[in-house]
Design a protein around this motif. Structure first.
Motif, PDB file in Angstrom:
ATOM      1  N   THR A 209      -5.025  53.363  53.047  1.00 42.97           N
ATOM      2  CA  THR A 209      -5.877  52.855  54.130  1.00 42.97           C
ATOM      3  C   THR A 209      -6.292  51.405  53.908  1.00 42.97           C
ATOM      4  O   THR A 209      -7.003  50.838  54.730  1.00 42.97           O
TER       5      THR A 209
ATOM      6  N   GLY B  23     -19.287  67.201  59.252  1.00 41.28           N
ATOM      7  CA  GLY B  23     -18.341  67.045  58.144  1.00 41.28           C
ATOM      8  C   GLY B  23     -17.986  68.377  57.494  1.00 41.28           C
ATOM      9  O   GLY B  23     -17.617  68.416  56.325  1.00 41.28           O
TER      10      GLY B  23
ATOM     11  N   SER C 203     -17.690  64.251  53.786  1.00 40.40           N
ATOM     12  CA  SER C 203     -16.329  64.796  53.874  1.00 40.40           C
ATOM     13  C   SER C 203     -15.291  63.687  53.717  1.00 40.40           C
ATOM     14  O   SER C 203     -14.251  63.882  53.097  1.00 40.40           O
ATOM     15  N   GLN C 204     -15.608  62.511  54.249  1.00 36.58           N
ATOM     16  CA  GLN C 204     -14.680  61.389  54.093  1.00 36.58           C
ATOM     17  C   GLN C 204     -14.629  60.914  52.643  1.00 36.58           C
ATOM     18  O   GLN C 204     -13.573  60.543  52.131  1.00 36.58           O
TER      19      GLN C 204
ATOM     20  N   TYR D 108     -12.437  63.201  50.845  1.00 37.95           N
ATOM     21  CA  TYR D 108     -11.040  62.905  51.190  1.00 37.95           C
ATOM     22  C   TYR D 108     -10.512  61.741  50.357  1.00 37.95           C
ATOM     23  O   TYR D 108      -9.419  61.821  49.785  1.00 37.95           O
ATOM     24  N   PHE D 109     -11.303  60.669  50.283  1.00 38.72           N
ATOM     25  CA  PHE D 109     -10.819  59.493  49.557  1.00 38.72           C
ATOM     26  C   PHE D 109     -10.646  59.782  48.069  1.00 38.72           C
ATOM     27  O   PHE D 109      -9.729  59.278  47.434  1.00 38.72           O
TER      28      PHE D 109
ATOM     29  N   GLU E 154      -4.476  64.036  53.935  1.00 38.19           N
ATOM     30  CA  GLU E 154      -5.066  63.764  55.253  1.00 38.19           C
ATOM     31  C   GLU E 154      -5.147  65.026  56.114  1.00 38.19           C
ATOM     32  O   GLU E 154      -6.001  65.116  56.999  1.00 38.19           O
TER      33      GLU E 154
ATOM     34  N   PHE F 153      -8.379  67.333  55.347  1.00 38.81           N
ATOM     35  CA  PHE F 153      -9.648  66.656  55.637  1.00 38.81           C
ATOM     36  C   PHE F 153      -9.659  66.042  57.041  1.00 38.81           C
ATOM     37  O   PHE F 153     -10.469  65.170  57.328  1.00 38.81           O
ATOM     38  N   ASP F 154      -8.758  66.481  57.891  1.00 37.83           N
ATOM     39  CA  ASP F 154      -8.683  65.955  59.252  1.00 37.83           C
ATOM     40  C   ASP F 154      -9.949  66.369  60.028  1.00 37.83           C
ATOM     41  O   ASP F 154     -10.258  67.558  60.140  1.00 37.83           O
ATOM     42  N   LEU F 155     -10.632  65.381  60.576  1.00 35.40           N
ATOM     43  CA  LEU F 155     -11.917  65.668  61.237  1.00 35.40           C
ATOM     44  C   LEU F 155     -11.778  66.563  62.468  1.00 35.40           C
ATOM     45  O   LEU F 155     -12.742  67.205  62.885  1.00 35.40           O
TER      46      LEU F 155
END
Lengths: 427, 316
Positions: free
Chosen positions: A224, B49, B109-110, B113-114, B215, B218-220
């Motif tokens: 990203t 989230g 949640s993001q 994910y990272f 991805e 963890f897709d919103l």
């Protein structure tokens, strides 16, 4: 009494809603009844007309649709076990770039539409669920561009076939050859932390270490990543002779724009995607910023016209987009090439079973010449034949031209049409 | 009785439609919608989230399978345990409320994910590739059992002292505390139960998909769907989220197949219409709870105008 009537109305409404949902479920198999029927070979596929993969998925899908049109116009596709030609029917659904939706739709193609073979959507993320389903249900999958190493690392697998692009780790081999021929020792490698890019970076690192060299800069960044300001300064500080940036299109664009905006000049810069998406890069980066940069050469930069199946590149360009040949990109070619692989599989299939169709490809492995080059698979189904030479973007008029400067195979030597200009002239 | 009916319908699913990936995903979404029901329906905390717990469950089970070679059932347990741990770590978020809580869970949640996407030990770069532990049929059967157990748990929660406490907190936390409810502990337990459900759903999803990149878990949109399904069916009920998921996810699949080119447009319009005309969810149709549907209000107004009913809908 009226209350009773109202209660009844309400219950009826609930029952109505349940029946509607039941009908929706019950209608699913019926809606998909266009499967394999007599006289037609059905090919299932998914495309993404929205979402992050749409710009790559749709051109690929257009290429596959073009193949279906071409083959049907020629009277159909020869199916060896039936000893006759059959029309091809493409059954396709929109996965919206969502892998979870793709999972159920791939299953839909196999369990409801009962397609003869299926083709994955663009890239590794949308291909991953298809690989699982292909292995699980023992159904032949034609994977166009999902070159993730994990798909092909678990030993022999007859059910997945990578039709375009070699596995990621094979790509950089000619880059190392070019660096070596230019006597470049100080190499900076920046890569995005994903399978595709990391595999290339690791491969280059491995090749360099065999020559006793160590990259002067070796750094991974998230996929990203969009701000390269401090990274570019850090690379500059190592005084490299060559900078290799491995990213997806958005990363390449951000990186090249960072070089442009800070007026940073390196003598050798390689990015993977300007060769695949020339229009996008000209638009988002500009021709001047791309001048003297390097990229992998793919069709239509790579003009392969000596073929033994389907159209040669020039014919493809003329027929796919008459009068707009310059708008054709690699993904259009890749979609068409997947169709050619399906065509070859059926033309040499030993039976109509999945393994029988796969045997058709084994029969022509390494012998098939398509507009992407030699079609050759290893035992895991990975593409190892269509290797990519390196090209340099040379200023030409208001734009630039791709010149092939280093071959990936001895057979590609004839395609080399320029000597690498190193160090790259300053703009 | 309705619960037995739900389980019977799910169990007979393959006879109606043998796309087991769809049916298993449907069961997974029922678990997620029930998780949203616990934390939002019973306590009033909307977790945008929520997908973070789902992703934690996926990676907890997947890493256990990859590194420790555990079996499928153990992986489900470890998936739930991982999500509970994530829930404990994130429990301070419960100090927030309303939009702040929703946004904080989204950010969390993001962040998860990272972390997962950028670490090599989580296979964030190369993608996860799992061995097939269950056949699709067996995995679907396990999913139906998980749904059945979840419904029983939700039923017990709803009718228990704990459930009453949750509803009291939802109505007014201060009054609930004054009445002797341990607000922090009760809310945290609901939060962890919700996390555990997402963890089980995640483990089932991981074993169904078996090859994926970070991805996807963890897709919103997964959070959005779970919330929409729960709301559409009707939260604070046991059956609502189940109905909501079955109706909306079936329609989603149906439109995706029948009109793939207008997929989002049709589905989006449908949800807008359903929310407009059924704001209290499907369960409001049977009365006793929730808002009245707009069409029903219209009928009542018409009848009221004719003198049959009062505006409130009672017989005159």
């Amino acid at each position: 009494m009226r209350r009773v009537i109202f209660k009844t109305y309400r219950r009826l409404a609930l029952v109505g809603a349940l029946v509607a949902s039941g009908l929706a479920v019950a209608a699913l198999p019926g809606a998909a009844s266009a499967g394999a029927s007599g006289g037609v070979i059905t090919v299932g596929t998914l495309y993404a007309n929205t979402g992050s993969f749409a710009t790559s998925s749709m051109p690929e899908y257009a290429g596959l649709q073009f193949w279906v049109k071409q083959v049907n116009a020629a009277g159909g596709m020869y199916v060896a076990p039936l000893k006759k030609k059959e029309q091809v029917k493409l059954v396709s659904f929109n996965d919206q770039s969502d892998p979870a939706t793709a999972t159920t739709l791939y299953n839909q193609l196999l369990t409801q539409n009962k397609v003869n073979v299926f083709v994955a959507d663009f890239g590794s993320v949308l291909t991953a669920p298809a690989v699982t389903i292909a292995k699980d249900q023992k159904h032949l999958l034609f994977d166009i561009t999902g070159s993730g190493t994990s798909f092909f690392s678990s030993g022999p697998n007859p059910y997945v076939v990578l039709t375009s692009l070699p596995v990621s780790a094979v790509w950089p081999k000619p880059v190392v050859g070019l660096l070596s021929s230019l006597k470049i020792k100080r190499v900076a490698i920046l890569y995005c932390q994903n399978d595709f890019d990391q595999a290339q970076a690791a491969a280059i690192q491995g090749f360099l270490s065999k020559e006793g060299l160590k990259p002067v800069y070796f750094q991974g960044v998230p996929t990203t990543q969009s701000d390269y300001s401090t990274i570019v300064q850090a690379i500059k500080g190592t005084n490299p002779q060559a900078v290799l940036e491995f990213g997806y299109p958005n990363n390449d664009i951000a990186f090249l724009n960072q070089l442009k905006s800070t007026n940073t000049h390196f003598n050798f810069v390689l990015t993977p995607f300007p060769g695949q998406l020339p229009t996008l890069f000209q638009q988002d980066v500009g021709a001047k910023a791309l001048d003297w940069g390097y990229t992998y050469a793919v069709p239509p930069i790579l003009k392969i016209n000596q073929v033994n199946i389907g159209l040669g590149l020039n014919q493809f360009l003329a027929k796919f987009a008459p009068g707009k040949e310059s708008s054709v990109n690699f993904l259009n070619v890749a979609g068409y090439n997947a169709g050619l692989a399906i065509q070859a599989a059926f033309a040499h299939a030993t039976s109509m079973s999945q393994l029988g169709i796969r045997a058709g490809l084994t029969a022509v492995n390494g012998k098939l010449q398509t507009l992407e080059g030699t079609f050759a698979l290893n035992k895991a189904g990975a593409q190892v034949g269509e290797l990519l030479p390196v090209s340099q973007m040379v200023p030409a008029g208001s734009g630039f031209a791709y010149k092939i400067v280093y071959p990936a195979t001895p057979a590609q030597k004839a395609m080399v049409n320029a000597t690498a200009k190193y160090p790259a002239p300053k703009a | 009785m309705p619960l037995a009916l739900v389980v019977a319908v799910l169990a007979s699913g393959p006879a109606l439609y043998n796309n087991l990936a769809f049916l298993t995903t449907l069961a997974i979404y029922i678990l997620l919608a029930q998780g949203v029901n616990v934390v939002y329906g019973f306590t009033g905390y909307l977790p945008f989230g929520y997908v973070g717990f789902f992703g934690a469950g996926i990676y907890g089970s997947s890493l256990a399978i990859t590194y420790w070679h555990v079996g499928g059932y153990a992986a489900i347990g470890l998936g739930a345990a991982t999500s509970i741990i994530a829930g404990l770590i994130l429990s301070p978020l419960l100090r927030l409320s309303g939009a702040y809580f929703a946004l904080a869970t989204l950010a969390a949640s993001q962040a998860l994910y990272f972390i997962v996407a950028n670490e090599s030990w989580t296979f964030g770069e190369s993608g996860m590739s799992l061995p097939l532990l269950f056949s699709p049929t067996a995995l679907y059967a396990i999913s139906v059992v998980a749904v059945a157990l979840t419904l029983i748990v939700i039923l017990l929660v709803r009718d228990s002292h704990f459930g009453l406490s949750l509803r009291a907190i939802r109505s007014d936390p201060v009054s609930a505390a004054m009445a002797g409810v341990n607000v922090v502990r009760t809310r945290t337990l609901a939060w962890l139960l919700s996390a555990a459900l997402a963890g089980v759903a995640g483990a089932l999803w991981a074993m169904m998909t078996s090859a994926f990149y970070a991805e996807t878990p963890f897709d919103l949109t997964i959070s959005v769907y779970a919330i929409v399904f729960a709301l559409f069916g009707g939260v604070r009920t046991v059956i609502g989220p189940v109905l909501g998921t079955i109706v909306l996810y079936s329609l989603y699949q149906y439109i995706g197949i029948s009109n793939p080119q207008y997929f989002e447009l049709i589905y989006g319009l449908l949800i807008v219409l359903l929310v407009l005309f059924l704001p209290g969810g499907l369960t409001s149709l049977v009365g006793g709870r929730g808002d009245r549907p707009a069409w029903w209000n219209w009928v009542l107004r018409r009848r009221s105008a004719h003198g049959d009913l009062t505006p409130e809908g009672r017989s005159s």
